[in-house]
Each structure stands twice: as structure tokens, then as C-alpha cells.
Scaffold this motif. Sequence first.
Motif, PDB file in Angstrom:
ATOM      1  N   LYS A  23     -73.507  64.507  65.447  1.00  0.00           N
ATOM      2  CA  LYS A  23     -73.519  65.188  64.185  1.00  0.00           C
ATOM      3  C   LYS A  23     -73.578  64.545  62.743  1.00  0.00           C
ATOM      4  O   LYS A  23     -73.716  64.888  61.634  1.00  0.00           O
ATOM      5  CB  LYS A  23     -72.335  66.109  64.267  1.00  0.00           C
ATOM      6  CG  LYS A  23     -71.088  65.590  64.309  1.00  0.00           C
ATOM      7  CD  LYS A  23     -70.001  66.732  64.178  1.00  0.00           C
ATOM      8  CE  LYS A  23     -68.317  66.224  64.407  1.00  0.00           C
ATOM      9  NZ  LYS A  23     -67.317  67.233  64.453  1.00  0.00           N
ATOM     10  N   LEU A  24     -73.120  63.099  63.014  1.00  0.00           N
ATOM     11  CA  LEU A  24     -72.983  62.164  61.826  1.00  0.00           C
ATOM     12  C   LEU A  24     -74.628  61.721  61.363  1.00  0.00           C
ATOM     13  O   LEU A  24     -74.789  61.137  60.323  1.00  0.00           O
ATOM     14  CB  LEU A  24     -72.189  60.774  62.134  1.00  0.00           C
ATOM     15  CG  LEU A  24     -70.814  61.494  62.251  1.00  0.00           C
ATOM     16  CD1 LEU A  24     -69.911  60.141  62.346  1.00  0.00           C
ATOM     17  CD2 LEU A  24     -70.256  62.196  60.801  1.00  0.00           C
ATOM     18  N   GLY A  25     -75.665  61.802  62.401  1.00  0.00           N
ATOM     19  CA  GLY A  25     -76.997  61.399  62.236  1.00  0.00           C
ATOM     20  C   GLY A  25     -77.065  60.083  62.756  1.00  0.00           C
ATOM     21  O   GLY A  25     -78.225  59.617  62.531  1.00  0.00           O
ATOM     22  N   GLU A  26     -76.137  59.627  63.684  1.00  0.00           N
ATOM     23  CA  GLU A  26     -76.382  58.282  64.371  1.00  0.00           C
ATOM     24  C   GLU A  26     -76.894  58.317  65.818  1.00  0.00           C
ATOM     25  O   GLU A  26     -76.561  59.442  66.526  1.00  0.00           O
ATOM     26  CB  GLU A  26     -74.889  57.656  64.543  1.00  0.00           C
ATOM     27  CG  GLU A  26     -73.883  57.457  63.109  1.00  0.00           C
ATOM     28  CD  GLU A  26     -72.686  57.387  63.672  1.00  0.00           C
ATOM     29  OE1 GLU A  26     -72.155  57.595  64.674  1.00  0.00           O
ATOM     30  OE2 GLU A  26     -72.040  56.727  62.380  1.00  0.00           O
ATOM     31  N   ILE A  27     -77.766  57.663  65.915  1.00  0.00           N
ATOM     32  CA  ILE A  27     -78.575  57.626  67.239  1.00  0.00           C
ATOM     33  C   ILE A  27     -77.604  57.226  68.569  1.00  0.00           C
ATOM     34  O   ILE A  27     -76.888  56.570  68.668  1.00  0.00           O
ATOM     35  CB  ILE A  27     -79.763  56.563  67.100  1.00  0.00           C
ATOM     36  CG1 ILE A  27     -80.762  56.961  66.035  1.00  0.00           C
ATOM     37  CG2 ILE A  27     -80.376  56.621  68.611  1.00  0.00           C
ATOM     38  CD1 ILE A  27     -81.741  55.846  66.018  1.00  0.00           C
ATOM     39  N   ILE A  28     -77.832  58.477  69.353  1.00  0.00           N
ATOM     40  CA  ILE A  28     -76.772  58.449  70.692  1.00  0.00           C
ATOM     41  C   ILE A  28     -77.855  58.231  71.952  1.00  0.00           C
ATOM     42  O   ILE A  28     -77.425  57.793  72.909  1.00  0.00           O
ATOM     43  CB  ILE A  28     -75.857  59.473  70.837  1.00  0.00           C
ATOM     44  CG1 ILE A  28     -76.713  60.830  70.932  1.00  0.00           C
ATOM     45  CG2 ILE A  28     -75.077  59.748  69.635  1.00  0.00           C
ATOM     46  CD1 ILE A  28     -75.943  62.182  71.131  1.00  0.00           C
ATOM     47  N   TYR A  29     -78.963  58.335  71.771  1.00  0.00           N
ATOM     48  CA  TYR A  29     -79.970  58.351  72.715  1.00  0.00           C
ATOM     49  C   TYR A  29     -81.278  58.094  72.339  1.00  0.00           C
ATOM     50  O   TYR A  29     -81.543  58.768  71.273  1.00  0.00           O
ATOM     51  CB  TYR A  29     -79.859  59.316  73.928  1.00  0.00           C
ATOM     52  CG  TYR A  29     -81.063  59.305  74.910  1.00  0.00           C
ATOM     53  CD1 TYR A  29     -81.115  58.431  76.369  1.00  0.00           C
ATOM     54  CD2 TYR A  29     -82.293  60.062  74.620  1.00  0.00           C
ATOM     55  CE1 TYR A  29     -82.191  58.424  76.731  1.00  0.00           C
ATOM     56  CE2 TYR A  29     -83.577  59.933  75.499  1.00  0.00           C
ATOM     57  CZ  TYR A  29     -83.527  59.061  76.445  1.00  0.00           C
ATOM     58  OH  TYR A  29     -84.398  58.952  77.323  1.00  0.00           O
ATOM     59  N   CYS A  30     -82.113  57.190  72.818  1.00  0.00           N
ATOM     60  CA  CYS A  30     -83.594  57.237  72.547  1.00  0.00           C
ATOM     61  C   CYS A  30     -84.437  56.906  73.775  1.00  0.00           C
ATOM     62  O   CYS A  30     -83.867  55.907  74.575  1.00  0.00           O
ATOM     63  CB  CYS A  30     -84.023  56.384  71.453  1.00  0.00           C
ATOM     64  SG  CYS A  30     -83.674  54.376  71.625  1.00  0.00           S
ATOM     65  N   SER A  31     -85.615  57.188  73.921  1.00  0.00           N
ATOM     66  CA  SER A  31     -86.426  56.825  75.100  1.00  0.00           C
ATOM     67  C   SER A  31     -87.168  55.555  75.134  1.00  0.00           C
ATOM     68  O   SER A  31     -87.188  55.087  73.820  1.00  0.00           O
ATOM     69  CB  SER A  31     -87.459  58.020  75.341  1.00  0.00           C
ATOM     70  OG  SER A  31     -88.414  58.045  74.212  1.00  0.00           O
ATOM     71  N   PRO A  32     -87.562  54.992  76.112  1.00  0.00           N
ATOM     72  CA  PRO A  32     -88.267  53.762  76.021  1.00  0.00           C
ATOM     73  C   PRO A  32     -89.450  53.913  75.221  1.00  0.00           C
ATOM     74  O   PRO A  32     -89.711  52.935  74.498  1.00  0.00           O
ATOM     75  CB  PRO A  32     -88.369  53.407  77.326  1.00  0.00           C
ATOM     76  CG  PRO A  32     -87.486  54.402  78.138  1.00  0.00           C
ATOM     77  CD  PRO A  32     -87.287  55.569  77.567  1.00  0.00           C
ATOM     78  N   GLN A  33     -89.981  55.023  75.228  1.00  0.00           N
ATOM     79  CA  GLN A  33     -91.258  55.232  74.314  1.00  0.00           C
ATOM     80  C   GLN A  33     -90.741  55.055  72.702  1.00  0.00           C
ATOM     81  O   GLN A  33     -91.544  54.617  71.890  1.00  0.00           O
ATOM     82  CB  GLN A  33     -91.867  56.452  74.592  1.00  0.00           C
ATOM     83  CG  GLN A  33     -92.563  56.664  75.859  1.00  0.00           C
ATOM     84  CD  GLN A  33     -91.626  56.650  76.902  1.00  0.00           C
ATOM     85  OE1 GLN A  33     -90.638  56.986  76.750  1.00  0.00           O
ATOM     86  NE2 GLN A  33     -92.122  56.908  78.320  1.00  0.00           N
TER      87      GLN A  33
END
Length: 585
Positions: free
Chosen positions: A31-41
Motif C-alpha cells: 500500500k506504500l507503492g513499494e515492490i513486494i513481487y516481480c516476475s522474471p520477465q
Amino acid sequence: MGKKVRPAETLTLALDDILDSLASNVVAVNKLGEIIYCSPQFARYLELPREELIGRHINEFFPGTPLLEVLKDGRPQLGRRLQLKDGVYLVNRTPIWRNGEIVGAISEFQNINEIQNIIDELSSDNARIRELKNLLELILDLSSDGIVAIDRNYVITMANHNFASFFNKTPEEIIGKNVYEVYGESKPIFPRAMETGEAEYGYLGNLNGHEVIANRVPLVRDGEIVGALGVVAFRDVEELYALIKKIRHLKSELDYYRGELERVHRSKFSFDQIVGRNKQFEAVKETARRVAMTSSTVLILGESGTGKELFAHALHTEGLRSKGPFIKVNCAAVPENLLESELFGYVEGAFTGARKGGQPGKFELAHGGTIFLDEIGDMPMSMQAKLLRVLQEKEIERLGDTRPRRVDVRVIAATNQNLEELIGKGRFREDLYYRINVVTLNIPPLRERMDDLELLVEHFIKHFNRQFGQRVTGVSPEVMEILMNHHWPGNVRELENVLERAYNVLDGTVIQKKHLPLYLQKAGLARGQRANHSGLPRLVEEAEREAILEALAATKGNKRQAAQLLGISRAGLYKKLKRYQIECG
């Protein structure tokens, strides 16, 4: 027995595996806009390791991303078009809910070429998949661009309404047909992307009699070219030409107004606009003209109201730095505790109330141009030492910072005080005096150039005729005699204020004695009486004291307005009040 795996752990592992296996670019934020997951792509798209992305704010990579809007209002954004560096993408953004509260958001986006591949692979037997296919085709149809795709056999597999309209047909009428059959004699160019494997953007083509600007890219699946995509960016090249013509016209207008602004600025602040034919005054102007073409520091001396700022402007306008900024600082008007941040700026957190991100000072703002330090004689001793360092080192340090910043400025200083006397009293640094006193311009007071008075009166009458829309022809002989006999403690500025006041009470085309301030009217009556009993110094003091009293009476004791009426600075008025022991509430 082995450790028992809880269902939640199995679910977590399964979700990670599923998300990592998606062909799309996927990123989730808290909810703070911080990345918690991203795919390898997603990580490959940004060309960064995944571990370096976790915990960083999404704005770092996609400034102003609408994903933050989803965090705020909780409304999904589906099928949105997104222009990125390597092409057009379709993006879905949805909130992540937990116990009725938004705890994050997830974005999934995919290149439009890849979406076309997905459409080709969807099975029409599955109602859910068919619905998704229709949705994707609807999204493409809403695009303002004309879009068409073909397979390896040059058969059109997808086309939207904007493309089909070039042939006065619907998408259904051309999908499934050979692209060469649809194009007829005009012959398509975009299939070359499939033949060469190379994309091309912004090429000029002919589409059924329309000159268009288009893009072509090959469609690649599993490393193999399976088709080509064509996108019409401009439906008619004339639209592009019209846009270019409009931009050129706007640029021409901008250049014109920039030139006019420069011309007006030059006409307003050139030496030619400084009025005076007195020999001593002309000699100062001639020296200033020569000095203008150098980068030397200049010290302008003169009483209040003699035109020191006009000379500073003219030195800049007719000098080598005329294209750069002209920044003025009144050293007497800025409180001592604020002067350092005003001159040198400050960094974030330098003091309570400091602006986020800090703020540049006047020296940084004047980089490449000129800084005018007016009333430098009133600068505190502590600041004089810091100014000396700037003049010597050509660099400043913002308040609260330790990093020096280079500045390239020309310094023009001015004062109405005797700096040598201030040095003797320990109120001005001798080393700073010699640093700023490279070239000195000593502007004579108006009482020493009374042969210019009639010329100045004529100049101000022309000026105020334009300003007030009147047709004043001049002043009466009686008024001219009063003006010629006045001591003018406020110099040219006082004369300007006297004439402006006359315009505000004028009832004809000639300025009469009754239109003058009371102190000048009374001075005219009493002059003959005083002349028989006092010497010139005493007459000057009496006239100046009386002028101050009349100004204070006219402004009901308002010192700022009284100083303005007299054509002197407020600091100068306070000094004269003390000198003549005038008390006012």
C-alpha cells in the motif's frame, strides 16, 4: 517422520511458481507503492536483478504510474494501453484486498504483439476463453491507430475498425483473406517485417491511396517468426505535415516574442535610456560602457535615488553576459539570519521549515549571468567573510551542505555609504573592499548636475503622459524655479516621485506650484527668508529636515511611504531621522 507441510506454505510455493511461470510482466506493490513481487520477465524488462527491485518504489521505474491510483480508489483498470520504450503494451491493474482493506496492487502488462499471438492460440470452443478473446479484440478496436496482423501465409488474422476503414470494409470482411488481395494494387509494405525479421518505425507508406506514417514489427513465438504486425500511426501524412507546420509556426512565434522581449529589455535597461548630458555624468556613463564588455567586478557608489540599479542593469544588458540571468539582492532588506540562505541556498533539513529538496540561492540562480548586491555597505560582518570566499574561490556551499558548488557570475555591488569610513569603524572588511573595488563608478547626485534637471523633467513628463494617458506639456516657470532651487536629498527618484504625485492631482496640461508637495511649496516661500540668515550647509539641512517632516505628515507617520515619497531607502530615512533628532510614533 518428516516435517509436516502446512497448506498455507504449499499455497505460497504454488503461487510463486505460477506467477514466475507467466509470460507477462507482473509486478505487485504494497500500500506504500513499494515492490513486494516481480516476475522474471519484469526484471528482464528493466534489466535488473529481481533482488534489487524488491523494496524499491514503483515510481522509480514508472514515474506517475496509474497503479498508485488503483491503490487509492480500489477501482481496477483493465485493458489499458501503455506506450513503453520498445512498443505498445496492454496493461491490467487491480487492487489486492484483505479483510475489506486495500493492502496492495498488482499490474500485469504484455506487448501487443504477444497479445496477438495469444488471440491466435485461444480456442473458440471454450466460452470463457472466447469471451477473453472478444475483450482483447474490443480493446484493440478502440485504439485510434489502424492495426493489422498476418500469419506466415500472409493471411490477415486480426484487424481493427480503423484499419479496415481504409478499404471501406469491416474487420470481418478482411480477416481470413490474403493481405495482397485486400491491398490490391497498393501492395502492403508491413509484411517485410516477417520476411526480414526487422522492425521499422515511422516509415512512409501508401495505404489504398492514403499516404500514411506506419510501424511494422515481426511477430515472434518461441524464437520463430510467425507473422507480422502493422500499425498506422498517422492516417494521412498531411496530418503530420500540418502538425510540423504548426510546430514550426509556434517556434517562429516563440523566437519572435523572445526577440521582442530581449529588445524591450535592452531598450529599457541600456545606457541610452539613462538620461543625462552633464559632463561628469556622461564621463561615468562612458566608463561604464567600456567596463560592460569585461567580467570585472564593479562597485557603484552614489546617494540613494541616483540610479545605481539602472547602471547595474545597463552593465548587464550591454555586457558579455546579457543572455544570462540578472539577479538582484538588497543586502539591507533581508534579515541577517536569512541572508546566508538567501545568497547561497540551503539543503533539505538545514533548518526547521526548510523546503523539501532544498533551494538554490541567488548566486546559483545568477550562474552564467550577473548578481547585483545592492546596499552592500549594510551587509553584516559575518556574511562579508563568506562573500569574500565566494569571490575568491568561485564556489558556494549551501546552508547545511558540505559539498562546494561552482558558480560563474559577475558581481556588481552598490552602496550609498562611504566604505572607507566603515572600514575605519570596523564595520566593513578591508579585504572585501579591495576585492569588489576593481572598477568604481561614482554617480553624482542630482544637485551636482542641475543642468540635467530640465532634461529629466521632460523625460518624466513623456513617461507619465504614456502611463496616465494625459497630454501634459510641461511645468510652469515658477515650478521650474522651485525645482532648480531644491536640494534634492532623494535625487532623481525624488524628482520622479514629485512629478508622479503632480499627475495624480493635476487639473490641466501644465504642472503648477499647487500640484507640488507641501514641503516644496513652503520651501519656495521661505527660501528668500532663510537665505539672508544661513549659509549653504545650514540651508541644505533645513530643507532636508523640512522635507522629511512634510513627508511624514503627508503619510501620517508611515516611514515606508515617507521614504518612497522622498525617493530614499527606508534605511536612509532612519539615518536622517536620527541625524535630525526627529521622533515619530
